[in-house]
Design an enzyme around this catalytic site. Structure first.
Site, PDB file in Angstrom:
ATOM      1  N   GLU A  72       0.893  -1.045  -0.189  1.00 48.62           N
ATOM      2  CA  GLU A  72       0.092  -0.467  -0.389  1.00 48.62           C
ATOM      3  C   GLU A  72       0.945   1.061   0.000  1.00 48.62           C
ATOM      4  O   GLU A  72       0.567   2.076   0.260  1.00 48.62           O
ATOM      5  CB  GLU A  72      -0.972  -0.123   1.239  1.00 48.62           C
ATOM      6  CG  GLU A  72      -2.010  -1.377   0.682  1.00 48.62           C
ATOM      7  CD  GLU A  72      -3.188  -1.343   2.303  1.00 48.62           C
ATOM      8  OE1 GLU A  72      -3.302  -0.038   2.336  1.00 48.62           O
ATOM      9  OE2 GLU A  72      -3.938  -2.130   2.302  1.00 48.62           O
ATOM     10  N   GLU A 100      -5.223  -9.163   1.319  1.00 50.25           N
ATOM     11  CA  GLU A 100      -5.487  -8.771   2.520  1.00 50.25           C
ATOM     12  C   GLU A 100      -7.549  -8.234   1.803  1.00 50.25           C
ATOM     13  O   GLU A 100      -7.780  -7.883   0.896  1.00 50.25           O
ATOM     14  CB  GLU A 100      -5.004  -7.620   3.285  1.00 50.25           C
ATOM     15  CG  GLU A 100      -3.999  -7.253   3.702  1.00 50.25           C
ATOM     16  CD  GLU A 100      -3.395  -6.202   4.192  1.00 50.25           C
ATOM     17  OE1 GLU A 100      -4.618  -5.223   4.954  1.00 50.25           O
ATOM     18  OE2 GLU A 100      -2.092  -5.450   4.221  1.00 50.25           O
TER      19      GLU A 100
END
Length: 313
Positions: A125, A237
């Site tokens: 991220e 995720e």
């Protein structure tokens, strides 16, 4: 369903991995050691209703010794496959240290280690944290796509000629970061796989009740597949919390966590998509400071093998 063709592609493209995300520390900042990772990995393998035999990591560095992260010998001991992670948001000097620890692990553990590696993620991220949304969310330092392209190529160069040569090297980011193709198309081109983090619970600008969660997730996933340039898309995720604030229509409770796993989780498992769930245990020894708890098991070490909700598919 709209995702049927994607699942059919995934099922024929590769054998799926099924695991959890594992940080290098517990929720209170205590650094994990080999015995801690082994306890987690073995509990994950022996969960009632579903066996999880893979681990996604975020760093290659053991925080208190500056050696190779002790998840590596724990994985070897427990027969756990690995999606390695190299932290990429702390500057080039830190990333160089991550790469050095990757090569150290190859030299230290040999094929007992490298045979377990599914892939290598350069960062997590990082691009999201440089976007307007990431900045507004105070998400912390990130890295630009151009920086990450350089890091991806650095890792590919570092493993060339080693027993990790040929393992896929990619990057993990949020679904809406990947789909911002004016920013990320070059990074997608440099990667061998795209890891996608997608949480309908947090998508508060949508009608994100648990009833809509599965369709929101698959819309997110399919959007990344559409821009992936034919690369594999792995779910790195996802999950639904059983404690935390209500996010628009998304309520955090055990019933909803169970529903999300039964619907979305089982569709990933049955569809043979590489998936690392969030998470086995994120409340040991204390509840995270965010107050949002995604844990599949309750507290305790080793983690309980009886989950908080039904994991069978």
């Amino acid at each position: 369903m709209r995702f049927t063709s994607i699942l059919a592609f995934a099922a024929t493209a590769f054998a799926a991995e099924k695991g959890f995300n594992y940080g290098a520390t517990f929720s209170d900042g205590t650094i994990k050691h080999q015995a801690d990772f082994e306890a987690e990995f073995n509990s994950a393998k022996n969960l009632v209703g579903q066996s999880f035999t893979s681990a996604r990591l975020y760093t290659m560095i053991q925080g208190d010794t500056n050696g190779v992260i002790e998840a590596i010998p724990a994985a070897i001991s427990s027969g756990t496959t690995l999606l390695l992670g190299l932290w990429a948001s702390a500057g080039s000097a830190q990333f160089n240290a991550e790469v050095q620890h990757l090569t150290d692990a190859i030299n230290q553990y040999g094929t007992a280690f490298t045979n377990l590696v599914i892939g290598i993620s350069v960062g997590s991220e990082d691009v999201y944290r440089t976007t307007d949304l990431g900045i507004a969310s105070n998400a912390g330092p990130g890295a630009t796509p151009d920086t990450l392209i350089g890091y991806v190529n650095q890792v590919k160069g570092a493993i060339a000629g080693t027993t990790l040569a040929g393992k896929p090297v990619g990057h993990v980011d949020t679904y809406n970061t990947w789909t911002n193709t004016t920013y990320t198309a070059g990074l997608a081109s440099a990667c061998d796989f795209l890891g996608v983090d997608a949480y309908p619970y947090y998508e508060s600008t949508k009608a994100n009740s648990i009833d809509n969660s599965m369709s929101i997730f698959w819309d997110d996933y399919n959007a990344v597949v559409a821009i992936s340039q034919g690369k594999q898309v792995w779910v790195t995720e996802t999950g639904w919390p059983h404690q935390g604030p209500t996010m628009n229509q998304a309520e955090a409770n055990l019933d909803n966590a169970a529903t999300y796993f039964k619907e979305t989780g089982c569709s990933l498992i049955n569809g043979n998509v590489n998936t690392w769930w969030f998470t086995l245990q994120d409340q040991q020894p204390v509840v995270p400071s965010s107050g949002v708890v995604f844990a599949v098991t309750g507290p305790g070490m080793p983690p309980p093998t009886t989950p908080l909700f039904d994991l069978s598919c």
